[in-house]
Design a protein around this motif. Structure first.
Motif, PDB file in Angstrom:
ATOM      1  N   LEU A 134       0.829  -1.210   0.000  1.00  0.00           N
ATOM      2  CA  LEU A 134       0.000   0.000   0.000  1.00  0.00           C
ATOM      3  C   LEU A 134       0.864   1.260   0.000  1.00  0.00           C
ATOM      4  N   GLN A 135       1.903   1.273   0.817  1.00  0.00           N
ATOM      5  CA  GLN A 135       2.756   2.457   0.883  1.00  0.00           C
ATOM      6  C   GLN A 135       3.548   2.648  -0.421  1.00  0.00           C
ATOM      7  N   MET A 136       3.934   1.551  -1.074  1.00  0.00           N
ATOM      8  CA  MET A 136       4.622   1.666  -2.352  1.00  0.00           C
ATOM      9  C   MET A 136       3.722   2.293  -3.410  1.00  0.00           C
ATOM     10  N   ILE A 137       2.452   1.905  -3.424  1.00  0.00           N
ATOM     11  CA  ILE A 137       1.525   2.508  -4.381  1.00  0.00           C
ATOM     12  C   ILE A 137       1.385   4.002  -4.100  1.00  0.00           C
ATOM     13  N   GLU A 138       1.259   4.354  -2.821  1.00  0.00           N
ATOM     14  CA  GLU A 138       1.123   5.763  -2.454  1.00  0.00           C
ATOM     15  C   GLU A 138       2.361   6.558  -2.862  1.00  0.00           C
ATOM     16  N   LYS A 139       3.560   6.000  -2.607  1.00  0.00           N
ATOM     17  CA  LYS A 139       4.808   6.707  -2.895  1.00  0.00           C
ATOM     18  C   LYS A 139       5.139   6.705  -4.388  1.00  0.00           C
ATOM     19  N   SER A 140       4.635   5.731  -5.115  1.00  0.00           N
ATOM     20  CA  SER A 140       4.976   5.607  -6.535  1.00  0.00           C
ATOM     21  C   SER A 140       4.325   6.685  -7.385  1.00  0.00           C
ATOM     22  N   GLY A 141       3.149   7.121  -6.975  1.00  0.00           N
ATOM     23  CA  GLY A 141       2.411   8.097  -7.779  1.00  0.00           C
ATOM     24  C   GLY A 141       1.756   7.487  -9.005  1.00  0.00           C
ATOM     25  N   LEU A 142       1.779   6.159  -9.127  1.00  0.00           N
ATOM     26  CA  LEU A 142       1.148   5.510 -10.280  1.00  0.00           C
ATOM     27  C   LEU A 142      -0.359   5.768 -10.284  1.00  0.00           C
ATOM     28  N   LYS A 143      -0.880   5.985 -11.485  1.00  0.00           N
ATOM     29  CA  LYS A 143      -2.287   6.361 -11.610  1.00  0.00           C
ATOM     30  C   LYS A 143      -3.037   5.415 -12.541  1.00  0.00           C
ATOM     31  N   HIS A 144      -4.336   5.603 -12.591  1.00  0.00           N
ATOM     32  CA  HIS A 144      -5.258   4.822 -13.421  1.00  0.00           C
ATOM     33  C   HIS A 144      -4.723   4.677 -14.847  1.00  0.00           C
ATOM     34  N   GLU A 145      -4.690   3.428 -15.302  1.00  0.00           N
ATOM     35  CA  GLU A 145      -4.296   3.051 -16.661  1.00  0.00           C
ATOM     36  C   GLU A 145      -2.792   3.135 -16.926  1.00  0.00           C
ATOM     37  N   GLN A 146      -2.003   3.545 -15.939  1.00  0.00           N
ATOM     38  CA  GLN A 146      -0.560   3.456 -16.118  1.00  0.00           C
ATOM     39  C   GLN A 146      -0.133   2.001 -15.961  1.00  0.00           C
ATOM     40  N   ILE A 147       1.043   1.671 -16.508  1.00  0.00           N
ATOM     41  CA  ILE A 147       1.493   0.281 -16.576  1.00  0.00           C
ATOM     42  C   ILE A 147       2.636   0.046 -15.604  1.00  0.00           C
ATOM     43  N   VAL A 148       2.524  -0.996 -14.778  1.00  0.00           N
ATOM     44  CA  VAL A 148       3.585  -1.333 -13.832  1.00  0.00           C
ATOM     45  C   VAL A 148       3.980  -2.797 -14.007  1.00  0.00           C
ATOM     46  N   LEU A 149       5.278  -3.044 -14.007  1.00  0.00           N
ATOM     47  CA  LEU A 149       5.824  -4.400 -14.043  1.00  0.00           C
ATOM     48  C   LEU A 149       6.147  -4.815 -12.618  1.00  0.00           C
ATOM     49  N   VAL A 150       5.606  -5.949 -12.172  1.00  0.00           N
ATOM     50  CA  VAL A 150       5.854  -6.456 -10.820  1.00  0.00           C
ATOM     51  C   VAL A 150       6.703  -7.717 -10.928  1.00  0.00           C
ATOM     52  N   VAL A 151       7.940  -7.639 -10.420  1.00  0.00           N
ATOM     53  CA  VAL A 151       8.879  -8.757 -10.456  1.00  0.00           C
ATOM     54  C   VAL A 151       8.963  -9.364  -9.056  1.00  0.00           C
ATOM     55  N   GLY A 152       8.725 -10.673  -8.962  1.00  0.00           N
ATOM     56  CA  GLY A 152       8.564 -11.306  -7.652  1.00  0.00           C
ATOM     57  C   GLY A 152       7.115 -11.207  -7.216  1.00  0.00           C
ATOM     58  N   ALA A 153       6.234 -11.328  -8.191  1.00  0.00           N
ATOM     59  CA  ALA A 153       4.815 -11.046  -7.965  1.00  0.00           C
ATOM     60  C   ALA A 153       4.098 -12.079  -7.112  1.00  0.00           C
ATOM     61  N   THR A 154       4.654 -13.292  -7.003  1.00  0.00           N
ATOM     62  CA  THR A 154       3.944 -14.341  -6.272  1.00  0.00           C
ATOM     63  C   THR A 154       4.325 -14.412  -4.796  1.00  0.00           C
TER      64      THR A 154
END
Length: 315
Positions: A134-154
């Motif tokens: 949750l804090q990473m999303i808040e600090k990232s500033g990523l918004k609706h429809e932007q694309i993020v790659l998650v490595v180590g997703a599982t």
């Protein structure tokens, strides 16, 4: 009380009998219902906080838990006897941890009332992984429809991040090692998956997203691999690693924000996660429940990166 302890840094954790701690002013005696296991627990055992915080031996590791307040000390006002609370119980001295039947914890720790609409023990899987995501999303500033790659997703952080990002309409591309992992992350909200054991993640992203992605969230890469992954992010984008392998100068040259991510846990984050869980927006990525006696083996598996999802110790 029964507890997992080590006699010195880097010792093998053992199941032992320890005295039940006594409540102090400003603190609470909590009966642990379940404790969550995180990679950070193995780092504590190896002494990552040595020199930063005082330690107590025999040391009881463990940060995350859910439990019932059994007794409150003088001055405690935030919680009362009988409350179900969860969060990060880490406090000084390090070594009075959650891998035990009871813990005395200051009320000022990152604690909150537990979610009400899930089995209580499952709340132990949330604190560190959920708050980090949750804090990473808040600090990232990523918004609706932007694309993020998650490595180590599982892993735990990745599985929470995918859900929380999907809630905000962020387009998630997740790595996985097999069909089971790919299916899991898709069910939680990932739009695409890349099997990193079959194809190159970097080549796949370059082929499908030649202009780059908006963000990178990486829980597992080595320093060199993280540098390669950050080259996939657009200038002005963000790249976070929880593995503490970022080169700040390299990120600056690439025009990226982010770097090594360290959680600052707090009650506000926990309350937000409780709400998301109770309204059904976030599912607990619980992989398995174990006993206290099985904990040393589980810690060894996590140290070797042989675990996925969240493991909790049920008392």
């Amino acid at each position: 009380m029964k507890a997992i302890t080590i006699s010195q840094f880097k010792a093998t954790p053992e199941l032992t009998e320890q005295p039940t701690p006594a409540v102090k002013a400003g603190s609470m005696l909590v009966r642990i219902i379940a404790a969550g296991i995180n990679p950070f627990d193995t780092k504590m055992i190896d002494g990552i906080l040595d020199g930063q915080m005082p330690h107590h031996f025999p040391m009881i590791p463990g940060v995350d838990a859910v439990g019932v307040v059994e007794e409150i000390g003088e001055g405690v006002t935030l919680f009362k006897v009988g409350d179900n609370i969860y969060g990060q119980f880490l406090h000084a001295p390090v070594g009075e941890g959650t891998f035990a039947e009871f813990i005395v914890v200051p009320e000022k720790a990152a604690l909150a009332l537990a979610p009400k609409k899930i089995p209580l023990q499952q709340a132990a899987a949330i604190p560190t992984a959920g708050m980090t995501a949750l804090q990473m999303i808040e600090k990232s500033g990523l918004k609706h429809e932007q694309i993020v790659l998650v490595v180590g997703a599982t892993g735990g952080v990745g599985l929470f991040f995918i859900q929380l990002a999907a809630m905000q309409g962020i387009y998630v591309i997740a790595t996985a090692s097999d069909e089971n992992g790919a299916s899991k992350v898709k069910k939680l909200g990932a739009k695409e998956t890349i099997n990193y054991k079959k194809i190159s993640v970097a080549e796949e992203i370059r082929r499908n997203y030649p202009d780059g992605v908006d963000g990178l969230i990486d829980m597992v890469s080595t320093p060199d691999a993280f540098k390669e992954m950050t080259a996939l992010v657009k200038k002005g984008g963000v790249a976070f690693t929880t593995a503490f392998v970022a080169d700040d100068e390299d990120l600056k040259r690439k025009g990226l924000q982010g770097g090594n991510f360290e959680l600052k846990g707090n009650r506000t984050l926990l309350d937000a996660l409780s709400d998301a869980v109770d309204n059904g927006a976030v599912k607990i990525p619980l992989e398995r429940e174990i006993t206290l006696a099985e904990t040393p083996a589980a810690l060894a598996a996590i140290k070797k990166l042989n675990s996925k999802g969240k493991t909790i110790i049920v008392f």
